[in-house]
Design a protein around this motif. Structure first.
Motif, PDB file in Angstrom:
ATOM      1  N   THR A 168       0.688  -1.024  -0.021  1.00 11.91           N
ATOM      2  CA  THR A 168      -0.122   0.149   0.048  1.00 11.91           C
ATOM      3  C   THR A 168       0.861   1.234   0.026  1.00 11.91           C
ATOM      4  O   THR A 168       0.466   2.223  -0.769  1.00 11.91           O
ATOM      5  N   LEU A 169       1.940   1.233   0.951  1.00 17.22           N
ATOM      6  CA  LEU A 169       2.691   2.641   1.045  1.00 17.22           C
ATOM      7  C   LEU A 169       3.679   2.634   0.001  1.00 17.22           C
ATOM      8  O   LEU A 169       4.272   3.816  -0.306  1.00 17.22           O
ATOM      9  N   LYS A 170       4.451   1.424  -0.163  1.00 16.72           N
ATOM     10  CA  LYS A 170       5.594   1.385  -0.928  1.00 16.72           C
ATOM     11  C   LYS A 170       5.457   1.015  -2.672  1.00 16.72           C
ATOM     12  O   LYS A 170       6.154   1.246  -3.409  1.00 16.72           O
ATOM     13  N   GLY A 171       4.443   0.358  -2.768  1.00 12.97           N
ATOM     14  CA  GLY A 171       4.062  -0.204  -3.977  1.00 12.97           C
ATOM     15  C   GLY A 171       3.785   0.742  -5.258  1.00 12.97           C
ATOM     16  O   GLY A 171       4.251   0.546  -6.197  1.00 12.97           O
ATOM     17  N   LEU A 210      -4.971   1.350   7.126  1.00 10.82           N
ATOM     18  CA  LEU A 210      -3.908   0.321   7.435  1.00 10.82           C
ATOM     19  C   LEU A 210      -3.859   0.011   9.103  1.00 10.82           C
ATOM     20  O   LEU A 210      -3.707  -1.152   9.643  1.00 10.82           O
ATOM     21  N   ALA A 211      -4.166   1.091   9.720  1.00 12.21           N
ATOM     22  CA  ALA A 211      -4.148   1.110  11.303  1.00 12.21           C
ATOM     23  C   ALA A 211      -5.599   0.230  11.687  1.00 12.21           C
ATOM     24  O   ALA A 211      -5.374  -0.141  12.762  1.00 12.21           O
ATOM     25  N   LYS A 227     -11.584  -1.969  -0.589  1.00 11.20           N
ATOM     26  CA  LYS A 227     -11.713  -1.131  -1.615  1.00 11.20           C
ATOM     27  C   LYS A 227     -11.055   0.313  -1.488  1.00 11.20           C
ATOM     28  O   LYS A 227     -10.502   0.774  -2.454  1.00 11.20           O
ATOM     29  N   GLY A 228     -11.279   0.835  -0.280  1.00  6.50           N
ATOM     30  CA  GLY A 228     -10.300   1.755   0.009  1.00  6.50           C
ATOM     31  C   GLY A 228      -8.913   1.982  -0.050  1.00  6.50           C
ATOM     32  O   GLY A 228      -8.226   2.797  -0.420  1.00  6.50           O
ATOM     33  N   LEU A 229      -8.543   0.548   0.166  1.00  7.66           N
ATOM     34  CA  LEU A 229      -6.865   0.495   0.360  1.00  7.66           C
ATOM     35  C   LEU A 229      -6.528   0.299  -1.166  1.00  7.66           C
ATOM     36  O   LEU A 229      -5.563   0.995  -1.709  1.00  7.66           O
TER      37      LEU A 229
END
Length: 396
Positions: free
Chosen positions: A100-103, A196-197, A220-222
């Motif tokens: 999610t954060l690095k892809g 993610l939290a 879906k939000g992610l």
């Protein structure tokens, strides 16, 4: 872990983006570990949901219809996935957190490198360099007022018909540039960190059908934050590919002592257009990610159909054939009708009715002085049976 502070000047935009990215990582990692730690409210909630799910499954095994093997295997897999998402930080970090954060940065790097719009590794520095160029161009101006005042007199050459004012154009353009970048990336990164939290709570909601929609919305939000980050990065890369050579040319012209009266208008138009592009990009990707079901097209009206479709002969519906009655069914119906008719003939009510009719007919014929009719006077009043049938009935 302390995020880098934000300072004014030549590092404002880059440090702001770095601070937002750091805050997203902090919210995602430390928030997940805090909610998934033993004794927290989220862990107690997930444990309660797991206990309830196992209890209901056991009650179904004892009293309800036995589930199929597929349902049992799927239930065990569901429990394993929920436990992994809710309480296993190493697995969650590898499968979801890093993706999610690095892809998005890695995917955007590949796309930018193949399209020739630069690399994503130094993307923040390129954004900051473009902002610094806008500040420099704002400082030197467009050159329209270079000879405006000579000994207190107006030279009459201010290019007012060619562009808007320098301060308004350059200032508004820089505001749109910085606000669009910080706003879109801040929304996507902070939103990803928050989702993610909340992963431990969302994982527990997947156990039951009534709350499975919330888990689907979380996924879906992610997905929206991932594709939104990729789309926003690519849109900014295209914007940089346009404004970098434009700013370099405008500064070169001004360094040679020539005026650029159209520069404020052109820069403001570029920044405003790409601000709209980024917002429309997010709206389009949200429509794609949150769309439910398959797309169904309406029927084409008759006047809009092509000629070749009209030339085809219309299919005539064949009338439905009558149901075919089998020979065995006809025989059984005939036997049933015969038995029903014989029962009616042998019933006492039918014999009394027949005798009454014959008596009335004979009395009517005698009163009229006519001989009785053959069909009425000699009609059989009992069932015609053979001797063998009577002997069989007596024996039975």
């Amino acid at each position: 872990m302390a995020c880098p502070p934000i300072i004014t000047g030549e590092e404002f935009l880059r440090r702001t983006l770095a601070h937002i990215d750091c805050q997203a990582q902090l919210i995602g990692s430390y928030g997940y570990q805090a909610l998934g730690s033993p004794g927290s409210a989220a862990s107690i909630l997930v444990t309660s949901l797991l206990t309830l799910f196992i209890a209901l499954f056991g009650i179904r095994l004892m009293f309800g219809p036995s589930p199929h093997a597929r349902d049992a295997v799927f239930g065990v897999l569901k429990i394993g996935i929920v436990l992994t998402l809710a309480f296993s930080w190493p697995a969650f970090r590898t499968v979801i957190y890093d993706v999610t954060l690095k892809g998005p940065a890695e995917i955007a790097n590949v796309v930018q490198s193949s399209s020739g719009n630069g690399r994503a590794a130094d993307f923040a520095y390129r954004l900051q360099a473009a902002d610094n160029a806008v500040v420099t161009l704002t400082t030197v101006g467009s050159g329209r007022n270079a000879a405006a005042l000579v000994e207190g007199e107006d030279s009459g050459s201010t290019f007012r018909a060619a562009a808007i004012e320098d301060d308004t154009g350059f200032g508004s353009a820089r505001i749109l540039y910085i606000a669009s970048i910080i706003g879109t990336l801040g929304l996507l990164r902070i939103g990803a960190g928050l989702l993610l939290a909340l992963a431990p709570v969302a994982a527990g909601l997947w156990l039951f059908t009534q709350s499975r929609g919330i888990f689907a919305g979380w996924l879906k939000g992610l997905a929206f934050t991932i594709v939104g980050s990729i789309g926003t990065t690519l849109a900014l890369a295209v914007e940089l590919a346009i404004i970098e050579p434009w700013l370099a040319d405008a500064l070169r012209v001004r360094s040679l002592g020539y005026a650029t009266p159209a520069a404020p208008t052109e820069l403001l138009a570029i920044m405003l257009a790409f601000t709209i592009v980024q917002l429309a990009m997010l709206w389009l990707l949200a429509k794609v990610v949150f769309y439910r079901g398959w797309l169904t097209l309406p029927d084409i009206p008759e006047p809009l159909r092509p000629l070749w479709d009209r030339s085809q002969p219309a299919t005539i519906e064949q009338p439905r054939s009558e149901p075919v009655i089998l020979r065995a069914e006809r025989i059984s119906n005939s036997v049933e009708s015969s038995i029903r008719r014989e029962r009616q003939l042998t019933s006492p009510h039918f014999e009394r009715q027949t005798n009454t009719v014959q008596t009335s007919l004979q009395s009517a014929d005698k009163s009229a002085g006519q001989p009785p009719k053959l069909g009425s006077s000699f009609r059989r009043s009992s069932l015609r049976t053979s001797r063998a049938a009577r002997m069989r009935d007596q024996q039975s």
